[in-house]
Write a protein that holds these residues in place. Sequence first.
Motif, PDB file in Angstrom:
ATOM      1  N   ASP A 240     -38.999 -19.028   3.357  1.00  0.00           N
ATOM      2  CA  ASP A 240     -39.527 -20.293   3.878  1.00  0.00           C
ATOM      3  C   ASP A 240     -40.964 -20.135   4.355  1.00  0.00           C
ATOM      4  O   ASP A 240     -41.797 -21.012   4.140  1.00  0.00           O
ATOM      5  CB  ASP A 240     -38.638 -20.814   5.017  1.00  0.00           C
ATOM      6  N   SER A 241     -41.266 -19.017   5.005  1.00  0.00           N
ATOM      7  CA  SER A 241     -42.634 -18.867   5.513  1.00  0.00           C
ATOM      8  C   SER A 241     -43.626 -18.662   4.366  1.00  0.00           C
ATOM      9  O   SER A 241     -44.743 -19.177   4.396  1.00  0.00           O
ATOM     10  CB  SER A 241     -42.729 -17.740   6.556  1.00  0.00           C
ATOM     11  N   PHE A 242     -43.203 -17.958   3.312  1.00  0.00           N
ATOM     12  CA  PHE A 242     -44.098 -17.777   2.158  1.00  0.00           C
ATOM     13  C   PHE A 242     -44.302 -19.116   1.437  1.00  0.00           C
ATOM     14  O   PHE A 242     -45.427 -19.445   1.038  1.00  0.00           O
ATOM     15  CB  PHE A 242     -43.542 -16.710   1.213  1.00  0.00           C
ATOM     16  N   LYS A 243     -43.233 -19.884   1.318  1.00  0.00           N
ATOM     17  CA  LYS A 243     -43.360 -21.215   0.700  1.00  0.00           C
ATOM     18  C   LYS A 243     -44.346 -22.084   1.492  1.00  0.00           C
ATOM     19  O   LYS A 243     -45.163 -22.795   0.911  1.00  0.00           O
ATOM     20  CB  LYS A 243     -41.992 -21.916   0.659  1.00  0.00           C
ATOM     21  N   ALA A 244     -44.263 -22.004   2.828  1.00  0.00           N
ATOM     22  CA  ALA A 244     -45.164 -22.799   3.679  1.00  0.00           C
ATOM     23  C   ALA A 244     -46.615 -22.341   3.485  1.00  0.00           C
ATOM     24  O   ALA A 244     -47.540 -23.159   3.436  1.00  0.00           O
ATOM     25  CB  ALA A 244     -44.740 -22.682   5.141  1.00  0.00           C
ATOM     26  N   THR A 245     -46.811 -21.019   3.353  1.00  0.00           N
ATOM     27  CA  THR A 245     -48.161 -20.479   3.120  1.00  0.00           C
ATOM     28  C   THR A 245     -48.726 -21.015   1.806  1.00  0.00           C
ATOM     29  O   THR A 245     -49.903 -21.424   1.743  1.00  0.00           O
ATOM     30  CB  THR A 245     -48.117 -18.932   3.057  1.00  0.00           C
ATOM     31  N   ILE A 246     -47.906 -21.022   0.776  1.00  0.00           N
ATOM     32  CA  ILE A 246     -48.359 -21.490  -0.544  1.00  0.00           C
ATOM     33  C   ILE A 246     -48.693 -22.994  -0.477  1.00  0.00           C
ATOM     34  O   ILE A 246     -49.733 -23.437  -0.987  1.00  0.00           O
ATOM     35  CB  ILE A 246     -47.284 -21.196  -1.630  1.00  0.00           C
ATOM     36  N   THR A 247     -47.839 -23.765   0.174  1.00  0.00           N
ATOM     37  CA  THR A 247     -48.108 -25.213   0.300  1.00  0.00           C
ATOM     38  C   THR A 247     -49.431 -25.443   1.028  1.00  0.00           C
ATOM     39  O   THR A 247     -50.241 -26.281   0.619  1.00  0.00           O
ATOM     40  CB  THR A 247     -46.948 -25.914   1.040  1.00  0.00           C
ATOM     41  N   GLU A 248     -49.671 -24.681   2.104  1.00  0.00           N
ATOM     42  CA  GLU A 248     -50.932 -24.830   2.853  1.00  0.00           C
ATOM     43  C   GLU A 248     -52.133 -24.502   1.970  1.00  0.00           C
ATOM     44  O   GLU A 248     -53.180 -25.161   2.058  1.00  0.00           O
ATOM     45  CB  GLU A 248     -50.934 -23.926   4.103  1.00  0.00           C
ATOM     46  N   LYS A 249     -52.005 -23.482   1.137  1.00  0.00           N
ATOM     47  CA  LYS A 249     -53.130 -23.112   0.256  1.00  0.00           C
ATOM     48  C   LYS A 249     -53.401 -24.218  -0.758  1.00  0.00           C
ATOM     49  O   LYS A 249     -54.560 -24.510  -1.077  1.00  0.00           O
ATOM     50  CB  LYS A 249     -52.858 -21.780  -0.428  1.00  0.00           C
ATOM     51  N   ILE A 250     -52.357 -24.835  -1.258  1.00  0.00           N
ATOM     52  CA  ILE A 250     -52.542 -25.933  -2.212  1.00  0.00           C
ATOM     53  C   ILE A 250     -53.206 -27.130  -1.509  1.00  0.00           C
ATOM     54  O   ILE A 250     -54.103 -27.775  -2.067  1.00  0.00           O
ATOM     55  CB  ILE A 250     -51.198 -26.281  -2.896  1.00  0.00           C
ATOM     56  N   LYS A 251     -52.822 -27.393  -0.265  1.00  0.00           N
ATOM     57  CA  LYS A 251     -53.479 -28.479   0.486  1.00  0.00           C
ATOM     58  C   LYS A 251     -54.958 -28.162   0.727  1.00  0.00           C
ATOM     59  O   LYS A 251     -55.829 -29.035   0.626  1.00  0.00           O
ATOM     60  CB  LYS A 251     -52.761 -28.710   1.824  1.00  0.00           C
ATOM     61  N   LYS A 252     -55.242 -26.909   1.049  1.00  0.00           N
ATOM     62  CA  LYS A 252     -56.631 -26.481   1.257  1.00  0.00           C
ATOM     63  C   LYS A 252     -57.441 -26.649  -0.043  1.00  0.00           C
ATOM     64  O   LYS A 252     -58.602 -27.076  -0.017  1.00  0.00           O
ATOM     65  CB  LYS A 252     -56.644 -25.014   1.726  1.00  0.00           C
ATOM     66  N   ALA A 253     -56.794 -26.326  -1.167  1.00  0.00           N
ATOM     67  CA  ALA A 253     -57.464 -26.460  -2.466  1.00  0.00           C
ATOM     68  C   ALA A 253     -57.823 -27.928  -2.735  1.00  0.00           C
ATOM     69  O   ALA A 253     -58.914 -28.219  -3.243  1.00  0.00           O
ATOM     70  CB  ALA A 253     -56.574 -25.912  -3.583  1.00  0.00           C
TER      71      ALA A 253
END
Length: 336
Positions: A240-253
């Motif tokens: 779950d924490s890795f998924k959240a990290t990936i989602t945040e990176k996509i939002k930053k992109a």
Amino acid sequence: MQQNKKSLLNCSHTDPNKILPIQYAWARTHYKNGVANNWTPEEVPMQQDVEQWKKPGFITDDERRMIMWNLGFFSTAESLTANNIVLAVYKHITNPECRQYLLRQAFEEAIHTDMFIYCCDSLGLDPDEVYTMYQTVESIKAKDEFVVDMTKSILDPNFAITDTESIQKLLNDLVGYYVIMEGIFFYAGFAMMLHLLRNQKMVGIGEQFQYTLRDESTHLAFGADLIGTIIAENPEAWTDSFKATITEKIKKAVDLEHAYAQDCLPRGILGLNAELIRQYLEYTADRRLQRIGLNTVYNTNNPFPWMSEIMDLRKEKNFFETRVTEYQTAGQLDWD
Ligand code: MN
Ligand code: FE
């Protein structure tokens, strides 16, 4: 990691030279889709573009800025992507049918590099301007640095896939290039350049962007299948924490690309502006999130439905000469 079972990342159980029987049919399908879209830049005449580019006032200053920013971004982003495939991904993805696809993709990135050489030569652009924009234009530099940073750890010569953390580092790289660079950053640029084409401006460059878009839609479909397979075979890495990290990176992109769009289109052109690009980015980012099994963030409608029509056209058909009845949907390319 599944040590005793044949799996994509478990190279000790896979002979990289034994492609048959094929274990991952999707990799083979993407290879064949890539071959079906084979093209070279010189097939596309540039005479009309040269005339339009040189005709005083025909291409406005705002349009020129958007064209230059996109040539500046793509000309170097193509080689960043190629370098990642050859120097990072290929070493760690030993499955033979995936490697066959990676070789095809590397070739296509060489074609795309060639396209920007051809465009610079045809229009008589200053290469020292175009090829340094990824360092001199802040909004381009910020995008490239963001992706390069996501891929740093697997370029370390000592990097090896040994544990869950290393699988996450590999996934981080694959998301950085396939989902963010090719799947989000490229698509906003495609929409800008193809919007010009729809207005009959810079039609040669536009046609080359159409071919490139079809190549890139296959690249990111492969990347998403690669990511999905690694996750399915190594579910312990998809926390779950890795998924959240990936989602945040996509939002930053999405935010970085929006800033770039504002820089490209400070006043808007021909009915296109940075806010429409933002909507398209949000729509696109949601599709990418869904494709790798994550929840959508934005739930924005697609402001450019014509973009998906371009992807579904047969290579032989010119966009403007093709009627709706001739559209062909490529089953494997569930991107738009
Ligand atoms: Mn490319
Ligand atoms: Fe690509």
